[in-house]
Every structure is written in C-alpha cells, then in structure tokens.
Design a protein around this motif. Sequence first.
Motif: not given
Length: 218
Positions: A159-160, A188-194, A199-205
């Motif tokens: 994705m990156r 883990d996704l949040v940590r990688w994004v930071l 420039p993504v919006r992390v979302q949950i279902q």
Amino acid sequence: MATEDTLVIHEIYTSIQGESTFAGLPCTFVRTTGCNLRCRWCDTTQAFSGGTRMTRVSVLAKALATGTKLVELTGGEPLLQPGVWTLMTELCDAGRTVLLETNGEADISPVDPRVHKIMDLKAPSSGEEGRMRWSNLGHITPRDEIKFVLANREDYTWMRDVIRVYSLSTRTPNLLAGTVFGELATRDLVRWVLEDALPVRVQIQMHKFIWAPHTQGV
C-alpha cells in the motif's frame, strides 16, 4: 423486462455507516447479489449467490422510504448489474447522498459524477491483486475514496508503495486503510502509518465492534 429494469438484491436495510469518511452516520444499504472476485478474507460471501429479483422502481422506493439522507450501493459488486447505473442516478435525483462501494475491477468511468465512489485496491493477501483495473485511478476525484484492506506487513508495504508510485494523495485526500478483522492488529497499522508519515485515514469496521463480527443486516 429489460435487464436495467430489475436488480438481484441480497438485502436492503438501515444502520449506521461503519466505514469510510461517512462512518457513524445513519445509512440505508442496498446490497446486490453477485461478485466477480473471490478475496481470501471476504466477509460477505453470503452475497455471492441467491437474493431476490426486484424491479428497480421497487428498490428505489424501498431505499427512499427509510428516510436516511445517505444511501450506499454495496455487494457483492454492484456494477455487475446494469440496473445499478440508473438506480444511482435516480437516488441522486431524489436528493440522496449516494455512496458506491466497488471492488476496483469494474470500470467506474460511467458512474454519475454526483456519486461518492469508494474503490478498493486489492492488496496481495486478497489473492486478487492482479484483477485491479488500474485505469480506474484516472476517474478518481477528490470527492471519492480509495480503500485498502490489509492483512499483514507485506500488504502495508505494498500500500505504501502504491500510494507513492501513483501519487494517490494528489488524486483524493480520502485514502482509507483498515485491517482484516482478526488478522492484523489496528495498533500495528497505526504504528507503521505514523513511522512513515503516510497520508491515510486509519479506519476500523465500526459495525463489527457494535455487533458480533459476523452479524448480517447491520
């Protein structure tokens, strides 16, 4: 009766929107039957077959009768059914904010420009990465959204790289990144994004936390 006059519908129901930039808002979902992809982690396999054939007029009436301003066409893959194209326009004409959840393989160029397209880009773990219609990126506007569903670090790295190679943040500010439920921890996704300042919006279902994860019609 012409094919565009009927639709095979799995379900129509009202809930809150669980994903996207519209998350949390009351929404009517029109879920069509049938999909041309078989993602490994699909959570709506029940919509692959079955359903009820309805006239487009009756689908429109049922969606409008709920009273929500927000209506999403989802599936399955809605764009496989010719009647969906006219239905989206009719919903827009009726003053609804219309969302289209689409898998990234079908051609999105003819979609009514008033519709908010939410298009998946399938990561390697899906098993369907090779089915993406990359030319669809040319039809993404700032009002649209691109969604990534990730199961592991490899998916994240993919994705990156895709975001950077295709300059996706210049096409739309609405880049959505979520995890396969139960496979990749959102933290883990949040940590990688930071770490990557991605420039993504992390979302949950959201619906999978409000109700049991496999509950239908919510």
